[in-house]
Motif scaffolding. Structure first.
Motif, PDB file in Angstrom:
ATOM      1  N   LEU A   1       0.827  -1.199   0.000  1.00  0.00           N
ATOM      2  CA  LEU A   1       0.000   0.000   0.000  1.00  0.00           C
ATOM      3  C   LEU A   1       0.867   1.257   0.000  1.00  0.00           C
ATOM      4  CD1 LEU A   1      -2.686  -1.087   2.614  1.00  0.00           C
ATOM      5  CD2 LEU A   1      -2.996  -0.906   0.143  1.00  0.00           C
ATOM      6  N   VAL A   2       2.080   1.144   0.537  1.00  0.00           N
ATOM      7  CA  VAL A   2       3.024   2.265   0.610  1.00  0.00           C
ATOM      8  C   VAL A   2       4.181   1.978  -0.345  1.00  0.00           C
ATOM      9  CG1 VAL A   2       4.584   3.575   2.104  1.00  0.00           C
ATOM     10  CG2 VAL A   2       2.409   2.725   3.010  1.00  0.00           C
ATOM     11  N   PRO A   3       4.526   2.894  -1.246  1.00  0.00           N
ATOM     12  CA  PRO A   3       5.595   2.628  -2.217  1.00  0.00           C
ATOM     13  C   PRO A   3       6.959   2.534  -1.547  1.00  0.00           C
ATOM     14  CG  PRO A   3       4.906   4.919  -2.331  1.00  0.00           C
ATOM     15  CD  PRO A   3       3.926   4.228  -1.424  1.00  0.00           C
ATOM     16  N   PRO A   4       7.879   1.753  -2.103  1.00  0.00           N
ATOM     17  CA  PRO A   4       9.185   1.530  -1.471  1.00  0.00           C
ATOM     18  C   PRO A   4      10.060   2.776  -1.392  1.00  0.00           C
ATOM     19  CG  PRO A   4       9.130   0.552  -3.659  1.00  0.00           C
ATOM     20  CD  PRO A   4       7.717   0.958  -3.337  1.00  0.00           C
ATOM     21  N   THR A   5       9.786   3.788  -2.194  1.00  0.00           N
ATOM     22  CA  THR A   5      10.565   5.028  -2.129  1.00  0.00           C
ATOM     23  C   THR A   5      10.075   5.973  -1.044  1.00  0.00           C
ATOM     24  OG1 THR A   5       9.112   5.910  -3.857  1.00  0.00           O
ATOM     25  CG2 THR A   5      11.229   4.985  -4.567  1.00  0.00           C
ATOM     26  N   SER A   6       9.018   5.599  -0.348  1.00  0.00           N
ATOM     27  CA  SER A   6       8.426   6.479   0.659  1.00  0.00           C
ATOM     28  C   SER A   6       9.321   6.601   1.897  1.00  0.00           C
ATOM     29  CB  SER A   6       7.061   5.937   1.090  1.00  0.00           C
ATOM     30  OG  SER A   6       6.560   6.668   2.200  1.00  0.00           O
ATOM     31  N   PRO A   7       9.343   7.772   2.529  1.00  0.00           N
ATOM     32  CA  PRO A   7      10.007   7.892   3.823  1.00  0.00           C
ATOM     33  C   PRO A   7       9.440   6.923   4.859  1.00  0.00           C
ATOM     34  CG  PRO A   7       9.532  10.070   2.934  1.00  0.00           C
ATOM     35  CD  PRO A   7       8.838   9.081   2.043  1.00  0.00           C
ATOM     36  N   GLN A   8       8.223   6.437   4.639  1.00  0.00           N
ATOM     37  CA  GLN A   8       7.661   5.462   5.581  1.00  0.00           C
ATOM     38  C   GLN A   8       8.510   4.195   5.621  1.00  0.00           C
ATOM     39  OE1 GLN A   8       3.786   4.672   6.474  1.00  0.00           O
ATOM     40  NE2 GLN A   8       3.154   6.806   6.467  1.00  0.00           N
ATOM     41  N   TRP A   9       9.012   3.749   4.484  1.00  0.00           N
ATOM     42  CA  TRP A   9       9.869   2.562   4.478  1.00  0.00           C
ATOM     43  C   TRP A   9      11.143   2.828   5.280  1.00  0.00           C
ATOM     44  CZ3 TRP A   9      10.401  -1.839   0.649  1.00  0.00           C
ATOM     45  CH2 TRP A   9       9.145  -2.285   0.209  1.00  0.00           C
ATOM     46  N   ARG A  10      11.674   4.015   5.148  1.00  0.00           N
ATOM     47  CA  ARG A  10      12.894   4.361   5.883  1.00  0.00           C
ATOM     48  C   ARG A  10      12.645   4.376   7.382  1.00  0.00           C
ATOM     49  NH1 ARG A  10      15.239  10.133   4.708  1.00  0.00           N
ATOM     50  NH2 ARG A  10      14.141   9.636   2.784  1.00  0.00           N
ATOM     51  N   VAL A  11      11.530   4.962   7.791  1.00  0.00           N
ATOM     52  CA  VAL A  11      11.219   5.073   9.219  1.00  0.00           C
ATOM     53  C   VAL A  11      10.876   3.712   9.809  1.00  0.00           C
ATOM     54  CG1 VAL A  11       9.542   5.999  10.863  1.00  0.00           C
ATOM     55  CG2 VAL A  11      10.505   7.489   9.089  1.00  0.00           C
ATOM     56  N   PHE A  12      10.000   2.962   9.147  1.00  0.00           N
ATOM     57  CA  PHE A  12       9.497   1.721   9.727  1.00  0.00           C
ATOM     58  C   PHE A  12      10.518   0.594   9.717  1.00  0.00           C
ATOM     59  CE2 PHE A  12       5.559   3.917   9.665  1.00  0.00           C
ATOM     60  CZ  PHE A  12       4.679   3.229  10.492  1.00  0.00           C
ATOM     61  N   LYS A  13      11.591   0.734   8.979  1.00  0.00           N
ATOM     62  CA  LYS A  13      12.624  -0.298   9.016  1.00  0.00           C
ATOM     63  C   LYS A  13      13.475  -0.199  10.269  1.00  0.00           C
ATOM     64  CE  LYS A  13      16.674   1.869   6.904  1.00  0.00           C
ATOM     65  NZ  LYS A  13      16.294   3.236   7.294  1.00  0.00           N
ATOM     66  N   ASN A  14      13.375   0.922  11.009  1.00  0.00           N
ATOM     67  CA  ASN A  14      14.262   1.173  12.145  1.00  0.00           C
ATOM     68  C   ASN A  14      13.587   0.764  13.451  1.00  0.00           C
ATOM     69  OD1 ASN A  14      15.493   2.827  14.419  1.00  0.00           O
ATOM     70  ND2 ASN A  14      16.910   3.253  12.743  1.00  0.00           N
ATOM     71  N   PRO A  15      14.062  -0.295  14.112  1.00  0.00           N
ATOM     72  CA  PRO A  15      13.384  -0.777  15.324  1.00  0.00           C
ATOM     73  C   PRO A  15      13.461   0.191  16.496  1.00  0.00           C
ATOM     74  CG  PRO A  15      15.451  -1.962  14.967  1.00  0.00           C
ATOM     75  CD  PRO A  15      15.204  -1.146  13.737  1.00  0.00           C
ATOM     76  N   VAL A  16      14.491   1.009  16.571  1.00  0.00           N
ATOM     77  CA  VAL A  16      14.602   1.969  17.670  1.00  0.00           C
ATOM     78  C   VAL A  16      13.523   3.041  17.531  1.00  0.00           C
ATOM     79  CG1 VAL A  16      16.060   3.733  18.742  1.00  0.00           C
ATOM     80  CG2 VAL A  16      17.054   1.546  18.032  1.00  0.00           C
ATOM     81  N   ALA A  17      13.354   3.572  16.328  1.00  0.00           N
ATOM     82  CA  ALA A  17      12.317   4.583  16.095  1.00  0.00           C
ATOM     83  C   ALA A  17      10.928   4.016  16.337  1.00  0.00           C
ATOM     84  CB  ALA A  17      12.421   5.127  14.677  1.00  0.00           C
ATOM     85  N   ILE A  18      10.698   2.784  15.911  1.00  0.00           N
ATOM     86  CA  ILE A  18       9.384   2.172  16.092  1.00  0.00           C
ATOM     87  C   ILE A  18       9.100   1.933  17.575  1.00  0.00           C
ATOM     88  CG2 ILE A  18       8.007   0.112  15.628  1.00  0.00           C
ATOM     89  CD1 ILE A  18       8.353   2.120  13.276  1.00  0.00           C
ATOM     90  N   ALA A  19      10.104   1.513  18.326  1.00  0.00           N
ATOM     91  CA  ALA A  19       9.907   1.263  19.752  1.00  0.00           C
ATOM     92  C   ALA A  19       9.596   2.558  20.496  1.00  0.00           C
ATOM     93  CB  ALA A  19      11.143   0.588  20.345  1.00  0.00           C
ATOM     94  N   ILE A  20      10.416   3.580  20.279  1.00  0.00           N
ATOM     95  CA  ILE A  20      10.213   4.854  20.972  1.00  0.00           C
ATOM     96  C   ILE A  20       8.911   5.505  20.522  1.00  0.00           C
ATOM     97  CG2 ILE A  20      11.113   7.198  21.284  1.00  0.00           C
ATOM     98  CD1 ILE A  20      13.938   6.008  21.004  1.00  0.00           C
ATOM     99  N   GLY A  21       8.698   5.568  19.222  1.00  0.00           N
ATOM    100  CA  GLY A  21       7.497   6.201  18.696  1.00  0.00           C
ATOM    101  C   GLY A  21       6.231   5.478  19.094  1.00  0.00           C
ATOM    102  N   GLY A  22       6.290   4.149  19.185  1.00  0.00           N
ATOM    103  CA  GLY A  22       5.111   3.387  19.573  1.00  0.00           C
ATOM    104  C   GLY A  22       4.681   3.676  21.000  1.00  0.00           C
ATOM    105  N   VAL A  23       5.663   3.798  21.911  1.00  0.00           N
ATOM    106  CA  VAL A  23       5.337   4.112  23.306  1.00  0.00           C
ATOM    107  C   VAL A  23       4.761   5.526  23.408  1.00  0.00           C
ATOM    108  CG1 VAL A  23       6.299   4.447  25.620  1.00  0.00           C
ATOM    109  CG2 VAL A  23       7.034   2.498  24.220  1.00  0.00           C
TER     110      VAL A  23
END
Length: 304
Positions: free
Chosen positions: A21-43
């Motif tokens: 649903l999200v294209p591979p060139t999107s900044p979303q792919w860059r952000v969501f690949k990073n487990p540290v950002a996902i952990a902090i942002g999720g909390v």
């Protein structure tokens, strides 16, 4: 649903060729690949959600969070990853399942205010907290993103959040803060917020990771909250980021951004699309060159 429930299983590598649903060139792919950002942002996102009694009551009273907070968080994470990296058909299936569960969530807050999980303003806010939390965590603890990249990030997430029933997806940081200002008078301190942070600090989500890292992660998440939100939630000096936290978390975030994990959704999704597995780790310029070469190889455009 259990963490092993088939409804929450995602094969990011198949069907070969099926788009996300999200294209591979999107900044979303860059952000969501990073487990540290996902952990902090999720909390941080959960704290922003729990600030509103309607969402806090809905989660606490109608989910497994009280008895299985880690499992529930992992299932939420799977749904988020599927939306970004999964085949579109799989993402729609998982989101549809989430929506069916949410239709059953109705009740009253302790003060007697009625709520439904599918109330449009609640759907909008939950979506906004997640989008902003992940983006801001990456921006602060991994690598800064330009205003244009931030707008692209929000724009590219719209097809996903629309499937959840979101009527007002974020298009900019200004949208987030406007929504925040509207809801801010409702925000309040509550013991559940502290209980949630205690769960995060306990390290139960990843027992192999030292507890001091979990405590730093919790403080990092609190640091993402706007000052007035933090004041209303009464998250005081005990949750201030320390100098040691900063010296540890930023290098950890940057290191995580360089680790090209072949088991990750980002790697497998890229290969599903016929791209190199490390596509999400490449610079924007390199991605554009790679896509051009890929198109030529597929015969989509003539070679020059």
């Amino acid at each position: 649903m259990a963490a092993t429930d088939p409804g929450y299983q995602v094969d990011y590598a198949r069907p070969v060729g099926e788009a996300s649903l999200v294209p591979p060139t999107s900044p979303q792919w860059r952000v969501f690949k990073n487990p540290v950002a996902i952990a902090i942002g999720g909390v941080a996102a959960v704290l922003l959600e729990f600030a509103d009694a309607r969402i806090r009551s809905g989660v606490w009273d109608h989910s497994t969070y009280k008895v299985d907070p880690i499992g529930r968080s992992k299932r939420t994470g799977v749904a988020a990853m599927a939306g970004v990296f999964g085949p579109a058909s799989t993402a729609r299936r998982i989101i549809g399942g989430v929506n069916r569960m949410h239709r059953k969530v109705t009740g009253e807050t302790p003060t007697g205010e009625a709520y439904r999980a599918l109330d449009p303003d609640l759907l909008d806010w939950v979506s906004a907290t997640a989008a902003y939390g992940f983006l801001e965590a990456y921006h602060r603890f991994v690598a800064p993103l330009s205003e244009a990249e931030r707008r692209d990030y929000y724009r590219d997430g719209e097809p996903v959040v629309r499937l959840y029933g979101v009527e007002n997806p974020l298009t900019s940081d200004a949208d987030f803060f406007a929504m925040l200002d509207h809801l801010l008078p409702r925000f309040e301190a509550h013991p559940i917020n502290l209980e949630f942070l205690a769960i995060i600090q306990s390290g139960k989500a990843a027992p192999a990771v030292p507890r001091f890292l979990h405590r730093a992660l919790a403080r990092a998440a609190v640091s993402l909250l706007p000052d007035e939100v933090r004041r209303r939630l009464e998250l005081g000096a005990a949750f201030d980021l320390t100098r040691a936290d900063r010296l540890m978390l930023r290098p950890a975030g940057r290191l995580a951004d360089r680790v090209r994990d072949r088991r990750s959704p980002a790697w497998q999704a890229a290969q599903r699309l016929g791209l190199p597995g490390d596509f999400a780790w490449l610079s924007s310029a390199a991605q554009k060159r790679m896509l051009g070469q890929h198109a030529v190889a597929q015969g989509a455009v003539p070679a020059t």
